[in-house]
Every structure is written in C-alpha cells, then in structure tokens.
Design an enzyme around this catalytic site. Sequence first.
Site, PDB file in Angstrom:
ATOM      1  N   SER A 327      30.582  85.370 131.327  1.00 58.15           N
ATOM      2  CA  SER A 327      28.935  85.600 131.292  1.00 58.15           C
ATOM      3  C   SER A 327      28.359  87.170 130.903  1.00 58.15           C
ATOM      4  O   SER A 327      27.504  87.142 130.527  1.00 58.15           O
ATOM      5  CB  SER A 327      28.458  85.259 132.533  1.00 58.15           C
ATOM      6  OG  SER A 327      28.525  83.898 132.794  1.00 58.15           O
ATOM      7  N   HIS A 370      19.901  74.741 137.778  1.00 56.90           N
ATOM      8  CA  HIS A 370      18.879  75.973 138.026  1.00 56.90           C
ATOM      9  C   HIS A 370      17.499  75.645 137.726  1.00 56.90           C
ATOM     10  O   HIS A 370      16.690  76.398 138.199  1.00 56.90           O
ATOM     11  CB  HIS A 370      19.122  77.161 137.235  1.00 56.90           C
ATOM     12  CG  HIS A 370      20.500  77.751 137.618  1.00 56.90           C
ATOM     13  ND1 HIS A 370      21.707  77.600 136.882  1.00 56.90           N
ATOM     14  CD2 HIS A 370      20.725  78.796 138.339  1.00 56.90           C
ATOM     15  CE1 HIS A 370      22.665  78.399 137.525  1.00 56.90           C
ATOM     16  NE2 HIS A 370      22.088  79.234 138.181  1.00 56.90           N
ATOM     17  N   CYS A 383      22.699  81.605 134.273  1.00 56.43           N
ATOM     18  CA  CYS A 383      22.565  80.140 134.071  1.00 56.43           C
ATOM     19  C   CYS A 383      23.196  79.766 132.484  1.00 56.43           C
ATOM     20  O   CYS A 383      22.856  80.325 131.720  1.00 56.43           O
ATOM     21  CB  CYS A 383      21.140  79.565 133.851  1.00 56.43           C
ATOM     22  SG  CYS A 383      21.007  77.865 133.296  1.00 56.43           S
TER      23      CYS A 383
END
Length: 647
Positions: A327, A370, A383
């Site tokens: 991420s 989410h 997310c």
Amino acid sequence: MRRNRAETDASQTKLSRRAALLGGVQLLFMGGLAARMNYLQVDQADQYLLLAEENRINIRLIPPTRGEIFDRNGVQLAQNIPSYRIVMVREEAGDVEEVMHRLSKVIDLDPEARDRAIAEVKAAERFLPVTVADNVTWDELSRVSVNAPALPGVSPEVGLTRVYPRGSDFAHIVGRVGRVSKTDIDAQEIPDAVLRIPRFQIGRINVEAREEGLLRGVAGTKQVEVNATGRVMRELSRREGQSGADLQLTIDSKLQNYVQARLGTESAAVVIIDCENGDLIANASSPSYDPNLFIGGISSADYDPMLESKHRPLVNKTVQGTYPPGSTYKMVVAMAALEEGIIGPDDTVYCPGHVEVGGRKFHCWKRAGHGWMDLEDSLKQSCDVYYYDLALKVGIEKISAMAKRFGLGIRHDLPLSSVASGLAPTKAWKRETRDAEWVIGDTVNASIGQGFTLSSPLQLAVMTARIATNRMVTPRLIKSIDGIEQPSGGGEPLGMNENNLRKIRKGMHVVVNDRRGTGYRSRIIAEEMRMAGKTGTSQVRSITTAERARGVSRNEDLPWERRDHALFVAFAPYDKPRYAVSVLVEHGGGGSTAAAPIARDVMLQALYSGEPPLDAYPTADRERIAEQQKQLRDVQPQATIKGKDQA
C-alpha cells in the site's frame, strides 16, 4: 727553390697553431676520461662493486597507504593500524621449502599455513616480497631478526592492516577488503603492478570496492642493498607513492548504530534520507555481520552459518532487496490520477469489500468493505478497492511513468554493491520478458503494489522525500573526498502540481494522526515533530478462494517464510520536511504493527539528533519506550574520531 725568411716564419707559425690545437683537444679528452674514471672508480665504487657481485641491489614496490573512511562527523569507519609481518623474497631465499622449514622452528606456523605460504612464494615473481606470516607478535618478530643469518630472503616488516572499528554497523555500507586473486588481475587490461604483491588487499564490496580507485593510492619504490644471504643491509633510495583518498560518508554513525540496535534480530531494513540534500544519514540492513572476520580469511565455522541463514545477513536489504511495495504504492497511483485530472480529492468510490474485474474477484483487506471513500479516507484507511478503481481509469503506463518520476523502478547511482533497479512494469516489459500480453488483472494488482511491481527500501525512501519536497531528491552517500565536498542530491523541481501533492501529504498526515488511520498507534505527539506516513503490507503467497471462505489465516499462524512483509514510509516534520524514512520488516506481518513503530522511533532519533524526550511519545507508550531506550543505550560503542575516542 729557396724560401725567404718571411715565408719560413709564416709556415712555422701555422704548424705551431695546429700543434697547440691538437694538444688542447687531446688534453681535454684525457681530462674528461680521467674525471669519468674517477667518478666510476671512486665515487660510485661501492655501488658498482655490489652490482658486480651478483646484482645485490634490488628494487621493491612500496604498497600505498589505503585511504580511510569516516562518517559525516569524522568518526572512523575504516582505518589502518600497524601490524608486524614476515616476508620472503624467492630469488634471495634459494631453497624456499628449506627456509620455510627453518622459519617454522623459529615462529609458530601450522602446516597448512606453511604449505600455503610456500605455494604463494613459488607462484610470485622472484623479486617480490611475499607475506608468509601475518600479525605476528613482537616476540616472534625479534626471534626472526636474531636468526636472520639462517633465514636467507626472510625479513620482518611493519605494515598496515585494515580494520573496521564499528563492526557490523557498517558492513553493508563500507564493505570490506580481501586479498587479490588471479581473477582480479586477469579482469584488468593493464593490471596495477602493486596487485601482483601476494596478499595485497583490495575492496571486495560496497564503498571499499566501488571506490577502489580512490582508496588504493599509487605504489612507491625503494632500492635496497642486500648481502650474500639476501638480508637487507640498507635502503639506498626511496620514491614515495601516493596515499589513497580519505572518504567522508553522509551516514551518522551514532544514528546508524541506534537503527541497527533497534532492528535487533529482525530480518529488516531502514533507510533515512535528508530531504534537503539527499544525504543518506542511516542505511541499515539487519541482521548484519562483522567485516573484520573476513580480513585474514574467514573460517567455514564463521561463514557457513551466515550463508545458510534464512535471514540472509550477507545481503544488503536496503538496496539489493526488492519487494512488492504494497500500500505504500498507493500514493503513486493517486498522484497519477490527480495529475491526469481523472479524479478530484472529493470524488468518492464505493468499497463493498471487493471488485470483480474480468470474471475475477479482487478483495479489499477489509472483508466487509469501507463504504464510500474519498482520496483522504482511502489513504487513511488504506482502502484497496478505491485504488483498483483508480488504476482501471488511469492505466498502467501512466502509473509506471509516475512511479519513475518518484524514483521507483530506476537504479540509483550509489557506491554500493548490486544496487537493484526494482520494477515499475509496463505492457512492453511483460511482452519482452514474459512473452505474454498485459491483462487488466495485472493493472489491478499493480494498483496496490502487488503483482510484478517491486521496490527497494532505498527507492521507497526516495519516493517519500520527493513527495515531501516536490523536488527530484537523489540519494548521496559520499559527502566529501579528501575534504572536497561532493555535489548535493537536493535535486531540481519535479514540476508536479503542488496542490495535488498537498492532498497526498494531507492523506499521509491523517494516516498517522487521525484515530482511524492505520498508523495512529505510531504517531509522534510533539507538535513541531508531527509525522506523515503510509503503512503497507505485501503478500508473499496467494490466498485461495477456499481459504477466504473459511477465513484468511493470521500471519502469526503461518510459518515465518509465508508471512506478509511489513512496510512503512514517512516524512517529518509535516510542516517542514527534514527527513524521510522507509522501513521494511521481512515477513513481519502488518505494516502498522511491525514497521511503523520502528519508523517512529528512528525518525525521532534523527530529528532530535539523539535520544528524544519521552513526551514526544504517546502517554501509553512512555514506560515501554523508557525501558527500550535504556536497553539500546547499552549497545552504543566507542567511536574513534581522528585518533580520539569519543562515546
């Protein structure tokens, strides 16, 4: 016909002049010859007598003094210390085996070392001095001197040995030296003559190897007189060589030591870069090793465990290791979309927990989803679905181009061994290297730093520094050469839209400082030192549909090798970035739990130039941090600063 008196006088005058001229020439010649004979027979009598007696004047190389290496504050990282050694010259020794046999009775030489020395002497040029015993004691040196008449061609010498006073802290930066091999000589078109000196040492890896040309220097020569037994009687002349250059690195040795200690036994890497000038102030790979073990030749007992360790202590994970960035790559995808005008900061994407692309489900890390996410929330809560959607709109080519602008997928020019390029994949890359076409699922995987995408901890630190500054910050490791400052790595402007970068930075700020941020537990409390960052977790295994149905296995329930890598990148202070940091913990699990706490600790240590106050930490952490600081304080070694000891 009779000549008159005038004619006779003129003729006699001519003869007298010719006789005088001829006599002068003869006298000049004889005088020059006499002077030359006097020079050869009187002034140079001793030298030519020796030359006549079996050429007893030898010319020998003087190995140059290797340049030393220091940290940014003058702390010695690689130094030369005097050592005693015994050398042998084959042409003076005669029967090498017999002389070595006698020498082994004078000093302690095990049979293996003796046989190796004999082989080296026989293989070397007949006039070269070969080291047959290293690091001998003063007592052994004295015994060799006393027994010199019985040891032709053998002589004691005082030389210099390379040592690394900071041990394992700098093994992956400074590197180490090793003996010259035949391969080293054959690799050079015109080998330096000094390389033919047996047991001469050159750089093997990292700075010692990459800056060999600067560090080695130039050999000198000396002319020595030896007697009939080969013993050196006196030195007749000497031409000094040129010492190697001294190098000053950008690394702060005190911070480097702290980072290595903080990593402990983890298989991990940390890079800290100065946002202003690109200086690498810490570059730590764990576990490490002691380079001093290699100087005289490492034993199998020491080497085999390092070679077989699954934590790979011989590998510099900061630049050699490449990993899916997870991420931490999301800022690249978001910036590509912002710069192309594809999204605005308030545009939202709905996350139900997965997205279906090409008949395949791509899951978010949060199984339940989410809900509606904008840019800031997508970074704060990391997310995945938000970035799947962005990537499909932007396309892999623009994502890869943005990655390279941020310093990913390119090789940074540093004097370290095997610096990796990483990979920012494109359609053409897959076609050329995999002989396959790019598919849409590849783009989706790349959007969260998985699939083919690979980055090193160094590259992630550079990316973070560029995000923080909007400049093309370039990593620098050499600060100065013989006191001459080297070019800064501050870099030119990146030319990105500053408003777009502010949105990315704001998203990174809430990651750490908002209660719902994935890095909140590793925040910095001190207002003037607030940190912005991004957590990352990269998978090293595929999760099957069956496993998802029954529940994804927790990292702690898996073998170490199958656990996820943990990552975290950050810069601080948020309002005026000074340092950027990247942390990777191999198979550490989650970035928020394994990597972010390390990043917070090393960042504070850098910002405060030493141990930070406890009130910079959240109240709940202070007792634990106080105990941790106490333990790490005990591992700080003594540092040598230009001949002085300093803690």
